[in-house]
Design a protein around this motif. Structure first.
Motif, PDB file in Angstrom:
ATOM      1  N   VAL A 166       0.837  -1.204   0.000  1.00 46.84           N
ATOM      2  CA  VAL A 166       0.000   0.000   0.000  1.00 46.84           C
ATOM      3  C   VAL A 166       0.877   1.261   0.000  1.00 46.84           C
ATOM      4  O   VAL A 166       2.012   1.241   0.469  1.00 46.84           O
ATOM      5  CB  VAL A 166      -0.948  -0.008   1.219  1.00 46.84           C
ATOM      6  CG1 VAL A 166      -0.188   0.245   2.500  1.00 46.84           C
ATOM      7  CG2 VAL A 166      -2.051   1.009   1.056  1.00 46.84           C
ATOM      8  N   ASN A 167       0.357   2.353  -0.564  1.00 38.46           N
ATOM      9  CA  ASN A 167       1.023   3.640  -0.492  1.00 38.46           C
ATOM     10  C   ASN A 167       0.692   4.241   0.877  1.00 38.46           C
ATOM     11  O   ASN A 167      -0.402   4.780   1.088  1.00 38.46           O
ATOM     12  CB  ASN A 167       0.540   4.548  -1.624  1.00 38.46           C
ATOM     13  CG  ASN A 167       1.223   5.894  -1.635  1.00 38.46           C
ATOM     14  OD1 ASN A 167       1.608   6.422  -0.597  1.00 38.46           O
ATOM     15  ND2 ASN A 167       1.357   6.456  -2.811  1.00 38.46           N
ATOM     16  N   LEU A 168       1.612   4.127   1.808  1.00 42.84           N
ATOM     17  CA  LEU A 168       1.335   4.507   3.205  1.00 42.84           C
ATOM     18  C   LEU A 168       0.990   5.977   3.375  1.00 42.84           C
ATOM     19  O   LEU A 168       0.018   6.312   4.053  1.00 42.84           O
ATOM     20  CB  LEU A 168       2.545   4.168   4.084  1.00 42.84           C
ATOM     21  CG  LEU A 168       2.809   2.697   4.275  1.00 42.84           C
ATOM     22  CD1 LEU A 168       4.127   2.495   4.995  1.00 42.84           C
ATOM     23  CD2 LEU A 168       1.683   2.059   5.036  1.00 42.84           C
ATOM     24  N   ILE A 169       1.776   6.854   2.801  1.00 43.20           N
ATOM     25  CA  ILE A 169       1.548   8.291   2.984  1.00 43.20           C
ATOM     26  C   ILE A 169       0.205   8.691   2.402  1.00 43.20           C
ATOM     27  O   ILE A 169      -0.563   9.430   3.031  1.00 43.20           O
ATOM     28  CB  ILE A 169       2.705   9.117   2.382  1.00 43.20           C
ATOM     29  CG1 ILE A 169       4.015   8.792   3.101  1.00 43.20           C
ATOM     30  CG2 ILE A 169       2.401  10.604   2.458  1.00 43.20           C
ATOM     31  CD1 ILE A 169       4.003   9.029   4.609  1.00 43.20           C
ATOM     32  N   LYS A 170      -0.122   8.200   1.235  1.00 39.36           N
ATOM     33  CA  LYS A 170      -1.409   8.513   0.614  1.00 39.36           C
ATOM     34  C   LYS A 170      -2.556   8.004   1.492  1.00 39.36           C
ATOM     35  O   LYS A 170      -3.550   8.704   1.686  1.00 39.36           O
ATOM     36  CB  LYS A 170      -1.483   7.887  -0.778  1.00 39.36           C
ATOM     37  CG  LYS A 170      -2.700   8.261  -1.567  1.00 39.36           C
ATOM     38  CD  LYS A 170      -2.614   7.684  -2.969  1.00 39.36           C
ATOM     39  CE  LYS A 170      -3.823   8.089  -3.785  1.00 39.36           C
ATOM     40  NZ  LYS A 170      -3.755   7.550  -5.146  1.00 39.36           N
ATOM     41  N   THR A 171      -2.415   6.818   2.035  1.00 37.86           N
ATOM     42  CA  THR A 171      -3.439   6.251   2.909  1.00 37.86           C
ATOM     43  C   THR A 171      -3.608   7.084   4.161  1.00 37.86           C
ATOM     44  O   THR A 171      -4.725   7.438   4.544  1.00 37.86           O
ATOM     45  CB  THR A 171      -3.079   4.794   3.280  1.00 37.86           C
ATOM     46  OG1 THR A 171      -2.971   4.022   2.079  1.00 37.86           O
ATOM     47  CG2 THR A 171      -4.118   4.185   4.196  1.00 37.86           C
ATOM     48  N   VAL A 172      -2.501   7.421   4.816  1.00 37.07           N
ATOM     49  CA  VAL A 172      -2.554   8.224   6.042  1.00 37.07           C
ATOM     50  C   VAL A 172      -3.160   9.593   5.761  1.00 37.07           C
ATOM     51  O   VAL A 172      -4.034  10.057   6.503  1.00 37.07           O
ATOM     52  CB  VAL A 172      -1.147   8.364   6.671  1.00 37.07           C
ATOM     53  CG1 VAL A 172      -1.145   9.406   7.776  1.00 37.07           C
ATOM     54  CG2 VAL A 172      -0.675   7.024   7.205  1.00 37.07           C
ATOM     55  N   GLU A 173      -2.726  10.251   4.699  1.00 38.44           N
ATOM     56  CA  GLU A 173      -3.259  11.572   4.375  1.00 38.44           C
ATOM     57  C   GLU A 173      -4.765  11.526   4.135  1.00 38.44           C
ATOM     58  O   GLU A 173      -5.500  12.409   4.571  1.00 38.44           O
ATOM     59  CB  GLU A 173      -2.546  12.147   3.153  1.00 38.44           C
ATOM     60  CG  GLU A 173      -1.123  12.585   3.460  1.00 38.44           C
ATOM     61  CD  GLU A 173      -0.352  13.046   2.229  1.00 38.44           C
ATOM     62  OE1 GLU A 173      -0.803  12.796   1.084  1.00 38.44           O
ATOM     63  OE2 GLU A 173       0.711  13.656   2.435  1.00 38.44           O
ATOM     64  N   LYS A 174      -5.247  10.498   3.442  1.00 39.41           N
ATOM     65  CA  LYS A 174      -6.680  10.370   3.173  1.00 39.41           C
ATOM     66  C   LYS A 174      -7.461  10.146   4.462  1.00 39.41           C
ATOM     67  O   LYS A 174      -8.515  10.757   4.669  1.00 39.41           O
ATOM     68  CB  LYS A 174      -6.932   9.233   2.176  1.00 39.41           C
ATOM     69  CG  LYS A 174      -8.356   9.113   1.746  1.00 39.41           C
ATOM     70  CD  LYS A 174      -8.795  10.330   0.961  1.00 39.41           C
ATOM     71  CE  LYS A 174     -10.202  10.148   0.425  1.00 39.41           C
ATOM     72  NZ  LYS A 174     -10.707  11.352  -0.222  1.00 39.41           N
ATOM     73  N   VAL A 175      -6.969   9.287   5.337  1.00 42.59           N
ATOM     74  CA  VAL A 175      -7.661   9.026   6.599  1.00 42.59           C
ATOM     75  C   VAL A 175      -7.678  10.282   7.463  1.00 42.59           C
ATOM     76  O   VAL A 175      -8.698  10.614   8.064  1.00 42.59           O
ATOM     77  CB  VAL A 175      -7.021   7.837   7.351  1.00 42.59           C
ATOM     78  CG1 VAL A 175      -7.610   7.691   8.747  1.00 42.59           C
ATOM     79  CG2 VAL A 175      -7.210   6.552   6.557  1.00 42.59           C
ATOM     80  N   ILE A 176      -6.563  11.009   7.523  1.00 41.04           N
ATOM     81  CA  ILE A 176      -6.513  12.244   8.304  1.00 41.04           C
ATOM     82  C   ILE A 176      -7.473  13.279   7.715  1.00 41.04           C
ATOM     83  O   ILE A 176      -8.157  13.992   8.459  1.00 41.04           O
ATOM     84  CB  ILE A 176      -5.074  12.778   8.408  1.00 41.04           C
ATOM     85  CG1 ILE A 176      -4.255  11.850   9.308  1.00 41.04           C
ATOM     86  CG2 ILE A 176      -5.048  14.211   8.942  1.00 41.04           C
ATOM     87  CD1 ILE A 176      -2.773  12.173   9.370  1.00 41.04           C
ATOM     88  N   GLU A 177      -7.559  13.346   6.403  1.00 40.19           N
ATOM     89  CA  GLU A 177      -8.499  14.265   5.748  1.00 40.19           C
ATOM     90  C   GLU A 177      -9.943  13.937   6.160  1.00 40.19           C
ATOM     91  O   GLU A 177     -10.721  14.827   6.516  1.00 40.19           O
ATOM     92  CB  GLU A 177      -8.341  14.162   4.235  1.00 40.19           C
ATOM     93  CG  GLU A 177      -9.290  14.998   3.433  1.00 40.19           C
ATOM     94  CD  GLU A 177      -9.133  14.739   1.938  1.00 40.19           C
ATOM     95  OE1 GLU A 177     -10.171  14.679   1.244  1.00 40.19           O
ATOM     96  OE2 GLU A 177      -7.997  14.597   1.464  1.00 40.19           O
TER      97      GLU A 177
END
Length: 71
Positions: free
Chosen positions: A54-65
């Protein structure tokens, strides 16, 4: 058991926040998964398990958004 350990680890991170800043997320890598922990509200946590590709940063940014939109 995993959730209670995540809450304990998060409370430990919050104790040193005055020195290094508030934690935004935490990441652990296991042999088969990544585990991402993101705080919500006072004592709440979002705990995410993903596959290793998985693309970790993209996943984290989306969840934080999403978290910021609703909490």
């Amino acid at each position: 058991m995993s959730l209670s350990q995540a809450v304990y680890r998060w409370s430990t991170r919050k104790k040193i926040a005055g020195k290094i800043g508030n934690p935004v997320f935490a990441l652990a890598k296991y042999e088969k998964i990544f585990r991402i922990t993101i705080p919500i509200g006072g004592a709440g946590l979002i705990l995410i398990s993903t596959e290793l590709d998985v693309n970790l940063i993209k996943t984290v940014e989306k969840v934080i958004e999403i978290k910021n939109k609703y909490f």
